[in-house]
Every structure is written in structure tokens, then in C-alpha cells.
Write an enzyme that holds these catalytic residues in place. Structure first.
Site, PDB file in Angstrom:
ATOM      1  CD  GLU A 127       4.177   0.438   6.778  1.00  0.00           C
ATOM      2  OE1 GLU A 127       5.019   0.735   7.639  1.00  0.00           O
ATOM      3  OE2 GLU A 127       3.760   1.274   5.932  1.00  0.00           O
ATOM      4  CG  ASP A 141      -0.205  -0.057   2.554  1.00  0.00           C
ATOM      5  OD1 ASP A 141       0.819  -0.762   2.640  1.00  0.00           O
ATOM      6  OD2 ASP A 141      -0.638   0.615   3.513  1.00  0.00           O
TER       7      ASP A 141
END
Ligand SMILES: [Zn+2]
Length: 385
Positions: free
Chosen positions: A145, A83
Site C-alpha cells: 500500500e 506493509d
């Protein structure tokens, strides 16, 4: 399918949006990135597992494994998150989803932090004679994350994942990072009772109660600083910062509600349970005296501190191959969760943390070849022993 070129993979990763954000209008599934990675690793002969997160439907973790002769224990894990943060609209001078080469740089969202790392890994593996490996090489791609670390918190769902060593490819300019503090954010809310200011006894002043709470929190802060020390950090003790406070509305009313947000940075080796024990223990007498008045809640899932022994073989190897000494970092990563797999874990990848989360994020062209070569050598030294 054969593996596309390094730059094609890099471009396709950047072009597949995978923003994670607590604001749902920004939040995007990482499935497009996972699907691409899965296909590329399969084309190299890796077996691929994809798990949808229990905590976050529509987000996925991927583990790609090459286990020579069926050996699943040991070897090396290369890990990263799929991400990115949102992009600042209007502050990017380029399309964040189009990998653009200019000024000796590759620009794009996630170019440094850290979708590009997977292109480096795939290229390093392409140049490897996998038939020569004697130990497993695995690649982990996580979700979310940048927000909750939800992906890293679900690694135990991959069975047989027992590497000797792990490298998390966050941008460190290929310098090994071997420790960082943890991070928690707590909200303390005082619910008092309003009333006319002329008679303070008619209500319960939340600001008065907060004053007592802050007094206790400052004692917790002092206790932590006396009890815990780690010489590897510039600030060698755990910190607690009061970053936001709000209460009341008018001077002639008894304040009915007051809220404090505090940030703490526990040291590696300091268990989160210990921190919460200190925090709740300090406020418990006040809570007993004023039932229902003082609430504490975490504003996000806490992240523990992390440290890898500086004499670990993976630290020594990384220092030898890159010429950089191991350092601490002042940001958090998935390392404490990866380390829970039972492997010695370092953080090391191409690109600079200075470009992470910035408009016009980039990596330099000059670092591509040396970084690829170093990754290649590390894989060979760990998995071909
Ligand atoms: Zn990152």
C-alpha cells in the site's frame, strides 16, 4: 492452535518486518505477516486464501472469510495493509520492531499504520459469538500500500468477494473518513537540441518549449478548477502543482533537456481517464508541431479519488457507535480499489494519522478498549442482522 493474547499478536506483527519501498535495499516481503495472520484466522475457524501478487512477486494478499451457512454475498469486509514505510535510522529512540509499552503508549513500526489493526480485528472476533452471525465477515490484508498499492489493484482475484460494506482500518482515531482526493505524479520531459547560444536557431531550446508546455498545463489546471467542485473538501477543486523543474547547464548553451514533475489531486467522481484526456489533449498540438520532443509519463500508478455517500448505512452506524462525525482526509488510501468491489467503504481505525510514518510511532493504551468495543459492535450490527 489457539489465538495468542492481543498484545502477543500485536508484538509479533510489529516484530515481523514488512517494509515496502521503491528502494530495493529497503523493500521486504510481507510473507511473515501474512503467514501469522493466516494461522490466527484459521484458528478462529476462518477459511483463508493467500494470493501472490502478479505485479510484485514475493508480496501477498490474504483474505480470511467466515461465511455462515455458506452465504458468501453481503456482510462486512475489514481491510488493511500489511506493509509499513521504512524507519528513519537514528531518529527512533526505540527498536522499531519491538512493541514497547511506555508513557501509556505502545510504540513500534506499524503500531498505528497499520499492522496493529489486525490485532484489534482478531481480538474483536475472539469476543464475538461467530455462531450467531448470519452474514459473512471477512478480513483483507494487502501488500505494498505504501508504494504502488499493487495489492489493492489485484482484489478482483478473490472470487465471491461481494461485501455490502467495507471498513479500512487506517489510523483515524476511530473517526469515519468518507472521502479523499486521488493522486497522480507526472513527468514531462522536453528533448531539444543543444548548440551555441549565439545562434538560437541552430538548436531547439528545451526551456523555451517547456514554457509553452507550462502555459498549456496552467490552462488544464484552470479548466479542472472550473469543471469540478466538491464542497466536502477545504480545497474544493482538483489541484495541479509544479513541484520540480530542471533543465540546462550553462548560460551560453542552448538548453537540450528540461524536465518537470507535477502532482495532481483529482476529486472523487473525476475519472482518471478524464484527467488524462485533458492533459494529453492540451499537449497534443505542441507534440504534433514538434514530433519526438515532448514526452509525458506517470511516475507512479495513479490513484483515483474516493467518496462514500454520507447517508450510507455504514457511515451512519460508524457515527452512531463512535460519536464522531464523518470527515474527509487529505491522504490517499486503498478505498477507491476496495469500493470497486461494489461495497460502501469507509476508513476508520485506531491510532492517529499524526503518528503514521513518524519515528517512535505509537498508539495510546487508552484507545485500545473503546476501539475494540466499537469494532465488536460494528461486526455484530452488520453481520448479525
Ligand atoms: Zn496506512
Amino acid at each position: 492452535m489457539s489465538l495468542p493474547s492481543f498484545l502477543t499478536m500485536y508484538s509479533e506483527l510489529v516484530a515481523s518486518p514488512s517494509v515496502s519501498c521503491l528502494d530495493p535495499s529497503w523493500d521486504t516481503s510481507n510473507k511473515a505477516v501474512i503467514d501469522k495472520l493466516a494461522g490466527w484466522f484459521e484458528s478462529l475457524g476462518f477459511s483463508v486464501q493467500v494470493n501472490e501478487l502478479a505485479a510484485q512477486r514475493g508480496k501477498f494478499n490474504m483474505l480470511a472469510s467466515y461465511c455462515p451457512h455458506g452465504v458468501t454475498e453481503g456482510g462486512l469486509l475489514l481491510a488493511g495493509h500489511t506493509d509499513t514505510v521504512p524507519w528513519d535510522e537514528g531518529r527512533w529512540t526505540r527498536d522499531p520492531f519491538k512493541l514497547t509499552e511506555a508513557d501509556g503508549r505502545l510504540y513500534g513500526l506499524g503500531s498505528a499504520d497499520m499492522k496493529g489493526f489486525f490485532a484489534f480485528v482478531l481480538e474483536a472476533l475472539r469476543q464475538q459469538d461467530l455462531g450467531q452471525l448470519t452474514k459473512p465477515i471477512r478480513v483483507l490484508a494487502t501488500a505494498d500500500e505504501e508504494t504502488s498499492m499493487a495489492g489493492a489493484r489485484e482484489l478482483s482475484k478473490f472470487s465471491d468477494l461481494k461485501p455490502d460494506y467495507a471498513i479500512i482500518g487506517e489510523p483515524t482515531n476511530m473517526a469515519p473518513v468518507i472521502m479523499h482526493k486521488g493522486h497522480t505524479t507526472e513527468c514531462v520531459k522536453i528533448i531539444g537540441r543543444s548548440g551555441h547560444s549565439s545562434n538560437p536557431a541552430a538548436g531547439l531550446n528545451a526551456i523555451d518549449v517547456m514554457h509553452e508546455v507550462i502555459g498549456e498545463l496552467i490552462k488544464v489546471r484552470q479548466t479542472m478548477a472550473e469543471k469540478y467542485h466538491h464542497g466536502g473538501f477545504d480545497v474544493p477543486y482538483p489541484t495541479m502543482n509544479f513541484g520540480h523543474i530542471h533543465g540546462g547547464d550553462a548560460a551560453n548553451r542552448i538548453c537540450a533537456c528540461c524536465e518537470l514533475h507535477l502532482d495532481t489531486r483529482p476529486l472523487p467522481g473525476m475519472r482518471l481517464d478524464d484527467f488524462y484526456g485533458l492533459l494529453h489533449g492540451a499537449l497534443q498540438p505542441l507534440q504534433a508541431r514538434m514530433p519526438g520532443v515532448i514526452e509525458i509519463r506517470s511516475m507512479h500508478e495513479p490513484i483515483p479519488g474516493y467518496a462514500c455517500p454520507s447517508d450510507s448505512a455504514i457511515v451512519k452506524l460508524a457515527e452512531e457507535l463512535t460519536g464522531h462525525s464523518a470527515t474527509p482526509a487529505n491522504y490517499c488510501t486503498e478505498a477507491p480499489f476496495v469500493q470497486d468491489l461494489g461495497c460502501e467503504t469507509i476508513i476508520m481505525g485506531p491510532g492517529s494519522i499524526n503518528q503514521a510514518h513518524q519515528p517512535d510511532e505509537f498508539i495510546t493504551l487508552a484507545e485500545i478498549a473503546p476501539s475494540q468495543q466499537q469494532l465488536n459492535q460494528i461486526i455484530r450490527r452488520v453481520c448479525q442482522a
